[in-house]
Design a protein around this motif. Sequence first.
Motif, short mmCIF file in Angstrom:
data_model
loop_
_atom_site.label_atom_id
_atom_site.label_comp_id
_atom_site.label_asym_id
_atom_site.label_seq_id
_atom_site.Cartn_x
_atom_site.Cartn_y
_atom_site.Cartn_z
N GLU A 175 0.85 -1.18 0.00
CA GLU A 175 0.00 0.00 0.00
C GLU A 175 0.89 1.24 0.00
OE1 GLU A 175 -3.58 -0.07 2.48
OE2 GLU A 175 -2.95 -2.05 3.19
N GLY A 176 0.55 2.20 -0.87
CA GLY A 176 1.37 3.40 -0.95
C GLY A 176 0.57 4.58 -1.51
N SER A 177 1.27 5.67 -1.70
CA SER A 177 0.65 6.88 -2.22
C SER A 177 1.58 7.49 -3.26
CB SER A 177 0.39 7.87 -1.09
OG SER A 177 -0.21 9.05 -1.59
N MET A 178 0.99 8.01 -4.38
CA MET A 178 1.78 8.62 -5.43
C MET A 178 1.13 9.94 -5.86
SD MET A 178 2.75 5.39 -7.91
CE MET A 178 3.93 6.37 -8.85
N LYS A 179 1.97 10.83 -6.32
CA LYS A 179 1.47 12.08 -6.88
C LYS A 179 1.35 11.94 -8.40
CE LYS A 179 3.42 15.05 -3.27
NZ LYS A 179 4.31 16.20 -2.97
N GLU A 180 0.48 12.74 -8.94
CA GLU A 180 0.27 12.72 -10.37
C GLU A 180 1.59 12.99 -11.10
OE1 GLU A 180 -2.96 14.54 -13.59
OE2 GLU A 180 -2.71 15.46 -11.61
N GLY A 181 1.93 12.12 -12.06
CA GLY A 181 3.16 12.24 -12.81
C GLY A 181 4.35 11.55 -12.18
N GLU A 182 4.22 11.05 -10.97
CA GLU A 182 5.33 10.42 -10.28
C GLU A 182 5.55 9.00 -10.80
OE1 GLU A 182 6.78 9.35 -5.69
OE2 GLU A 182 4.84 10.32 -6.07
N THR A 183 6.80 8.55 -10.80
CA THR A 183 7.16 7.19 -11.21
C THR A 183 7.98 6.53 -10.09
OG1 THR A 183 7.17 7.74 -13.56
CG2 THR A 183 8.42 5.79 -12.89
N ASP A 184 7.63 5.30 -9.76
CA ASP A 184 8.38 4.52 -8.76
C ASP A 184 8.57 3.10 -9.28
OD1 ASP A 184 8.80 6.44 -6.89
OD2 ASP A 184 7.18 5.82 -5.55
N THR A 185 9.56 2.44 -8.70
CA THR A 185 9.78 1.01 -8.98
C THR A 185 9.47 0.22 -7.72
OG1 THR A 185 11.49 1.49 -10.63
CG2 THR A 185 11.46 -0.73 -9.69
N PHE A 186 8.68 -0.81 -7.86
CA PHE A 186 8.25 -1.64 -6.72
C PHE A 186 8.59 -3.10 -6.99
CE2 PHE A 186 5.14 1.84 -7.17
CZ PHE A 186 5.36 2.52 -5.98
N ILE A 187 8.82 -3.81 -5.91
CA ILE A 187 8.92 -5.27 -5.97
C ILE A 187 7.81 -5.83 -5.10
CG2 ILE A 187 10.33 -7.30 -5.48
CD1 ILE A 187 12.79 -5.63 -5.92
N VAL A 188 6.87 -6.51 -5.73
CA VAL A 188 5.71 -7.07 -5.03
C VAL A 188 5.62 -8.56 -5.35
CG1 VAL A 188 3.21 -6.94 -4.69
CG2 VAL A 188 4.52 -4.86 -5.21
N ASP A 189 5.57 -9.40 -4.33
CA ASP A 189 5.51 -10.86 -4.51
C ASP A 189 6.62 -11.35 -5.43
OD1 ASP A 189 3.36 -10.88 -2.85
OD2 ASP A 189 1.86 -11.31 -4.39
N GLY A 190 7.80 -10.73 -5.31
CA GLY A 190 8.95 -11.14 -6.10
C GLY A 190 8.99 -10.59 -7.51
N LEU A 191 8.00 -9.78 -7.90
CA LEU A 191 7.94 -9.21 -9.24
C LEU A 191 8.33 -7.73 -9.20
CD1 LEU A 191 4.57 -10.81 -10.43
CD2 LEU A 191 6.88 -11.56 -10.98
N THR A 192 9.24 -7.34 -10.07
CA THR A 192 9.66 -5.94 -10.16
C THR A 192 8.86 -5.24 -11.25
OG1 THR A 192 11.90 -6.56 -9.50
CG2 THR A 192 11.62 -4.41 -10.56
N MET A 193 8.34 -4.06 -10.93
CA MET A 193 7.54 -3.33 -11.91
C MET A 193 7.78 -1.82 -11.75
SD MET A 193 3.93 -4.05 -10.04
CE MET A 193 4.58 -5.64 -9.51
N GLU A 194 7.70 -1.12 -12.86
CA GLU A 194 7.80 0.34 -12.85
C GLU A 194 6.39 0.91 -13.00
OE1 GLU A 194 11.01 2.96 -14.91
OE2 GLU A 194 9.25 2.97 -16.24
N VAL A 195 6.01 1.73 -12.04
CA VAL A 195 4.64 2.24 -11.98
C VAL A 195 4.68 3.77 -12.09
CG1 VAL A 195 2.52 2.40 -10.63
CG2 VAL A 195 3.91 0.30 -10.56
N THR A 196 3.84 4.31 -12.96
CA THR A 196 3.68 5.76 -13.11
C THR A 196 2.22 6.12 -12.94
OG1 THR A 196 5.53 5.90 -14.65
CG2 THR A 196 3.98 7.73 -14.64
N LEU A 197 1.94 7.14 -12.10
CA LEU A 197 0.60 7.69 -12.01
C LEU A 197 0.48 8.71 -13.15
CD1 LEU A 197 -2.15 8.04 -10.74
CD2 LEU A 197 -1.11 9.56 -9.03
N VAL A 198 -0.18 8.29 -14.22
CA VAL A 198 -0.21 9.10 -15.45
C VAL A 198 -1.02 10.36 -15.26
CG1 VAL A 198 -0.81 9.12 -17.90
CG2 VAL A 198 0.15 7.05 -16.86
N PHE A 199 -2.26 10.22 -14.82
CA PHE A 199 -3.04 11.43 -14.53
C PHE A 199 -4.19 11.07 -13.60
CE2 PHE A 199 -7.00 10.83 -16.80
CZ PHE A 199 -6.68 9.94 -17.84
N VAL A 200 -4.75 12.11 -13.00
CA VAL A 200 -5.87 11.96 -12.07
C VAL A 200 -7.00 12.85 -12.55
CG1 VAL A 200 -6.65 12.19 -9.69
CG2 VAL A 200 -4.28 11.50 -10.17
N GLU A 201 -8.17 12.27 -12.72
CA GLU A 201 -9.37 13.02 -13.09
C GLU A 201 -10.13 13.32 -11.81
OE1 GLU A 201 -11.83 15.23 -14.60
OE2 GLU A 201 -10.64 14.24 -16.16
#
Length: 633
Positions: A175-201
Amino acid sequence: MVTKHILTFALCFLLVLAACNDSNVAGEAKGGSKGPPGVDIAPPSIEYGEFQMKQHIREMVSGTLTANELPGLADYIIAEKKSSTTFGQSLTIGDGLQLIAVNYVENEDDTLGDFFVVDTGLPFFSWEGTFSQALAEPYEGKYIPILGKAYKIFRATSFGEDGLSLELIPASSFEGSMKEGETDTFIVDGLTMEVTLVFVETSGTPYAKFSVDGVLTDNIGVGDTDFLLNSLQLGVSDIQAKRKSSSVDFFISGPGVKFTDTNTASSTNGGSVEIGAENIEDATVELIVGASGITGIKYDLQADANVGSILYVAPGQGVKDFLDEPEGLFGLDVVFESVDSVASSKIEFGAYGDNEYGLKVTNSRGKMYSAPLVIALNETIKWGDADDDFWFTEPSFTSGLTIDLSGSDFWISDDDYFVVSRDDVGPSAILQYDDIDTSERVIYFNDAATGETKSVSYILDANDPDILGYTRNLVVEGNTYAVWVASSQGHPLAIDLNGDAMLSGANVGFTVNGGGVLNFGGYQAGDSFVYGGLNMSLATNFESGTEVLNWQIWADFFEVRLGHIMYSGPFAADAESNRFRMINDDMDDNWDRGRTDYGALVEYYNPRTATPEELFITYPENSVETNILVKLG
């Protein structure tokens, strides 16, 4: 700036034994409940040995399992603002549900062997979770354990008059929080992924759109989720609209669970279950709701095979490997570990030419006896061979050593074979009448196992002209038998075959190594050829009851035949999981094979274009047991 969050959150959910039931502690979480059920060192499984072939699992896993039997079902305390409630779990496998047992069968791949068989059509298991006090609203944010896995209630939705759905996510979710336009890399259940919050309506109905490894998600509103390509899901918990930049509270987790009960006022367990993106068609749920909140959850899963209509679980594998919807097991599995290897010996009914059968059988001391069993002449048959008879019945008189025997009552002639066995307990033996020395008053017998000669002296009988003499000192395998010698030519014998010093017409069986009794049929009246079949059986008394294997030997135009194999036993029934049947082996269709409740392997040589048939029984010294493991987590 890209930051990297390494999530190392392994939730095993192994709960404590009853003596350790106070260890359900964790930190506080949103909603006021205690945090996710913690990790304990108690074993999450229970192993059932001493499980007989074809014995229904309900005979061993009797009644309802709780934390006393399966630690993974331990209670969990949910703290409310002013009170707390204890969530207890129970599990029922097989009791009144599906027939489940280890049996010798042929699976969907035409492989013949021992399989853990689960018949379909009824629930495989039934799980129930109960709250000591009703779980009050709001339900969101509270944790509950389900069959070895911990979940957090993500969203609860009431609909209609009495409808309720609960959406749960694994407690191991990030569980986390991101700002619009922010990009982070996470490892969840052994899987690495790059996540970007593209936009918020933020106008109208708010929603967020993410990019995960370059792939855009759907528009995700508050309380909604979207499934990712890596089998995880991304959900939105909250959206905070700000003038310059909005932020989103979100989570990434493994597959969630959705319980939907359209009528919580009814006690019928007919609600639907979704796990991840799958609608678990073989599962039903009942959400039990009272005036103060949820008081319980009932969940049933029917075992639907991924191939065919019946589950055939091979040794070393679990039910989960063969289910069409294994997700429905949550953290539960029933593993067929092995069939115990038990020392055994063979009972053989082998053909000699076209018209004779011989017998090979081992007694309780490990001595293997060999003797001619039957011979056919035209359409008649007799015990023994052309020259020598095989005896298992004694003449019928009352008792005593000076009884009045006539010449025709001395059945056992020179070179004949006979069975001796003390009250069908043994050790049994087969002897051959070899010779007699009347001058020394000594009778000679051959041991049909070792070939050794055994001698016994007799005393003369001056009171009866038909009786030359008698002895009660024939000692065979530690048991004593009485013998009467005829005065007539050749000096045939009358022998007390069951060791009771009487000639009462007893039929004697041979007690085989392992305790079964091989019976040779009805009363044996003399040594003549007879029409019809000779009935034989192998009866076994063991801890689970009595089993009887029957077959028949008959003559067919100078040929011997063997067949009509039938069986009854303590567990035998019509279901695939526990019935006995002789199954044709696709690897060699001249053979039919089956296994009894005791664990004897029955092999029937049945050439389709030739006779005679043959029968071989691999008989264990003890009942064959299987090992079943019920585990959570």
